[in-house]
Motif scaffolding. Structure first.
Motif, short mmCIF file in Angstrom:
data_model
loop_
_atom_site.label_atom_id
_atom_site.label_comp_id
_atom_site.label_asym_id
_atom_site.label_seq_id
_atom_site.Cartn_x
_atom_site.Cartn_y
_atom_site.Cartn_z
N PHE A 22 46.72 58.59 -27.19
CA PHE A 22 48.37 57.30 -27.09
C PHE A 22 48.42 58.03 -25.49
N HIS A 25 46.67 55.07 -23.33
CA HIS A 25 47.46 53.72 -24.63
C HIS A 25 49.08 53.79 -23.48
N LEU A 26 50.07 54.37 -23.41
CA LEU A 26 51.39 54.31 -23.60
C LEU A 26 51.23 53.87 -22.03
N ILE A 29 50.68 50.32 -21.14
CA ILE A 29 51.72 49.77 -22.11
C ILE A 29 53.42 49.53 -21.15
N CYS A 30 53.87 50.86 -20.95
CA CYS A 30 54.68 50.97 -19.72
C CYS A 30 54.07 50.05 -18.38
N TRP A 73 55.51 50.18 -28.92
CA TRP A 73 55.65 51.24 -28.77
C TRP A 73 56.12 52.38 -29.23
N THR A 74 55.47 53.06 -29.94
CA THR A 74 55.36 53.42 -31.55
C THR A 74 54.74 53.26 -32.66
N TRP A 114 52.72 61.61 -31.20
CA TRP A 114 52.70 60.72 -29.74
C TRP A 114 54.50 60.56 -28.63
N HIS A 117 55.66 61.98 -25.54
CA HIS A 117 55.95 60.97 -24.52
C HIS A 117 56.93 60.36 -24.33
N PHE A 118 57.97 60.33 -25.48
CA PHE A 118 58.94 60.22 -25.56
C PHE A 118 60.26 60.80 -25.10
#
Ligand code: GLY
Ligand code: MN
Ligand code: MN
Length: 464
Positions: A22, A25-26, A29-30, A73-74, A114, A117-118
Motif C-alpha cells: 500500500f 502504491h500511495l 498516487i501522490c 486514495w483509500t 493503509w 499513511h494518512f
C-alpha cells in the motif's frame, strides 16, 4: 494442514501483501496527483466521497457507493461525506465523517493496513469538516458532486476536466497493490461463479442463482461492482439482462452469468455460459472458449486494442461459418457487418476501480482521443496496451431478434442460415469474459488463475 489452517494462512498472506504494497502504491498516487496539479495550475486537491441520497418524500436512502476518484486514495467504499485532502509534498489527510447519531451506527474510525499513511480526523458534520481544511481553498481543485454548502467553501474549481483527464489517464496503469486487490476480487468472483453454476445445475431460478453467487462471494448486492447479469435461456440474448426472474422456467437450456466481485474498491468482471446438456450449443461454448483463450494469449504491451477487437471479428466469422450459422466466409461476414449482428459489443474495456474504467480512449493525458474503428460504435477501449493495464476479454455470439430482423430486411438475409439460427435461439447467446493484466513479458489471466486457486482453497467462513 486442515481447511481452516489453510484459509487462515492464505488470508494472512494477503494481509501481508496489502501491508507492504500500500505504501508504494500511495506514493504513486501522490506523485501522479502532484504532476497533474502542477500541469493544471492547482495547489491542492479535495475529493469528497459523496452524499447519501434520500428517496423523495421518504426517509430511506438509495444504496450508497463511493466513486472512483475517492476510492483511488483509500479502500473505503461505503462512507458518505468524507474528504481526502492532498497537497504535494505533504501527507494526505482524511476527514472522516462521524456524526453523533443514535438512529444509525456511525462508522468506526478506520484502522487497517493503509491507515498509518494518512492523518485521519473525525468530523461530525460538513461544518466541522470545513474547519479542518485550509482556510483558503481558492487554489484547490474539488472533485465530487457539489453539495449545497460547497458554494460557500470558495474552492478554485469543481471537477475541472483537464485535471480529471490527467488523473483518469494514469488510472489505466495498475500498481502492484492494485493488482493484488484485483486478484482477490477475481477469486471472490470465481467462488461466486462456481456456486452459481452448481445452483443452475440443480434447477435454481435466476434470483436463486444470484443468491448463491452473493453468498459464495460473501457480499451484499450493493457491494458488487455492477448488477449481475443472470440470464436463463433466451435471456442471454439481452446484453445487460436485468430481470432476475424468481421462478425457474419449466424448460431450461442454458445460463449466461456475467457477475463480478469487488475487493478494496477494485472490480472483477467475469462471464461464463453454461449449457444444461451436451449437444450443439455446448460444443459452441467450447469453441468460443478456445477462441477467447487464443485472443488472451496474444495480449502484451505494445498491442493496439483496436487490432485485437478486429481480430475477434475475423475469428467470430470463422466460428460462425464452422458452426454453419452463416453461409458466407469469415472475410465476407466481417466486410458486410454480419459478424456485428452476432457480436454487437466491444471485445473488452479497461477494468479497475470502475467496471468500465476511465480513460479508454485517451491518446495523452493532455488531450486527444483515439477514434474507434469505423462501424464499431460500442468499443470502449482504443489505446495501445501497456504494462500494468487490466482489460477484459469478452467475445460473444448472441441470437438477437432485433439485429437478425434488421439483417434480414437490409439485403443480408442470404448470408445467414435461418433454420440453424432458429434451432439455437432458445439458448440466447454465449459470452466468455476474463480479466487480463498486461505484464513485462506478456500477460496474466487473473480470472483463469482465480478459478484454479479457488478449486484448491476452502471457502473462508464469514462467522464461526
Ligand atoms: N459486466 C459488463 C461488461 O462486461 O462490460
Ligand atoms: Mn466487461
Ligand atoms: Mn461483464
Amino acid at each position: 494442514m486442515s481447511d481452516v489452517e489453510l484459509s487462515l494462512e492464505l488470508a494472512s498472506e494477503l494481509s501481508a501483501e496489502l501491508e507492504t504494497s500500500f505504501g508504494p502504491h500511495l506514493a504513486t498516487i501522490c506523485a501522479r496527483t502532484a504532476r497533474a496539479l502542477e500541469a493544471c495550475g492547482y495547489a491542492g486537491l479535495l475529493v469528497h466521497s459523496g452524499s447519501l441520497l434520500t428517496v423523495f418524500e421518504d426517509d430511506r436512502t438509495y444504496p450508497f457507493e463511493v466513486h472512483a476518484p475517492f476510492k483511488v486514495w483509500t479502500p473505503l467504499s461505503d462512507v458518505p461525506d468524507c474528504f481526502v485532502y492532498f497537497e504535494p509534498g505533504r501527507r494526505p489527510q482524511l476527514v472522516f465523517h462521524r456524526p453523533a447519531d443514535y438512529w444509525y451506527k456511525p462508522a468506526d474510525l478506520p484502522r487497517a493496513y493503509w491507515t498509518r499513511h494518512f492523518d485521519i480526523h473525525p468530523a461530525a458534520d460538513l461544518g466541522a469538516a470545513r474547519a479542518l481544511l485550509p482556510k483558503d481553498l481558492g487554489h484547490v481543485a474539488y472533485i465530487g458532486d457539489a453539495f449545497p454548502a460547497l458554494a460557500q467553501w470558495a474552492v478554485g474549481a469543481v471537477n475541472p476536466p483537464k485535471l480529471m483527464r490527467h488523473l483518469d489517464y494514469g488510472r489505466a496503469t495498475k500498481t502492484p497493490y492494485e493488482l493484488a486487490c484485483m486478484r482477490e476480487a477475481s477469486q471472490l468472483g470465481a467462488r461466486g461463479h462456481v456456486a452459481a453454476a452448481q445452483a443452475f445445475s440443480e434447477g435454481a431460478s435466476e434470483f436463486e442463482i444470484e443468491l448463491a453467487f452473493l453468498k459464495a462471494c460473501g457480499l451484499r448486492e450493493q457491494e458488487l461492482p455492477y448488477n449481475p447479469i443472470i440470464a436463463l435461456n433466451d435471456g442471454g440474448a439481452v446484453l445487460h439482462y436485468q430481470l432476475l426472474e424468481k421462478h425457474a422456467p419449466t424448460e431450461r437450456h442454458s445460463l449466461l452469468i456475467d457477475a463480478g466481485a469487488e475487493f478494496a474498491g477494485y472490480a472483477s468482471d467475469i462471464t461464463r455460459t453454461h449449457a444444461l446438456r451436451g449437444g450443439d450449443f455446448a460444443a459452441l461454448i467450447e469453441r468460443m472458449d478456445e477462441m477467447q483463450q487464443s485472443l488472451c494469449a496474444g495480449l502484451r504491451a505494445g498491442v493496439d486494442w483496436r487490432d485485437v477487437h478486429l481480430l475477434a471479428h475475423s475469428l467470430t466469422g470463422k466460428l460462425l461459418r464452422e458452426a454453419d450459422i452463416i453461409n458466407c466466409d469469415a472475410d465476407e461476414a466481417v466486410a458486410t457487418g454480419v459478424t456485428r449482428v452476432f457480436l454487437p459489443h466491444g471485445l473488452g474495456h479497461l477494468l479497475g476501480l470502475e467496471v468500465h474504467d476511465a480513460g479508454g480512449f485517451m491518446d495523452t493525458p493532455d488531450g486527444g482521443d483515439i477514434p474507434r474503428p469505423e462501424g464499431h460504435p460500442f468499443l470502449r477501449l482504443t489505446r495501445v496496451l501497456q504494462k500494468g493495464f487490466v482489460v477484459t476479454v469478452e467475445p460473444g455470439i448472441y441470437f438477437i431478434d432485433q439485429l437478425l430482423d434488421a439483417a434480414r430486411a437490409d439485403g443480408r438475409a442470404g448470408k445467414i442460415n435461418w433454420p440453424r439460427v432458429a434451432s439455437l435461439r432458445k439458448f440466447g447467446g454465449i459470452r466468455i469474459e476474463d480479466d487480463v493484466a498486461i505484464t513485462e513479458t506478456g500477460c496474466e489471466n487473473l480470472t483463469r488463475d482465480a478459478f484454479k486457486a479457488v478449486q484448491k482453497k476452502p471457502a473462508l467462513k464469514l462467522s464461526s
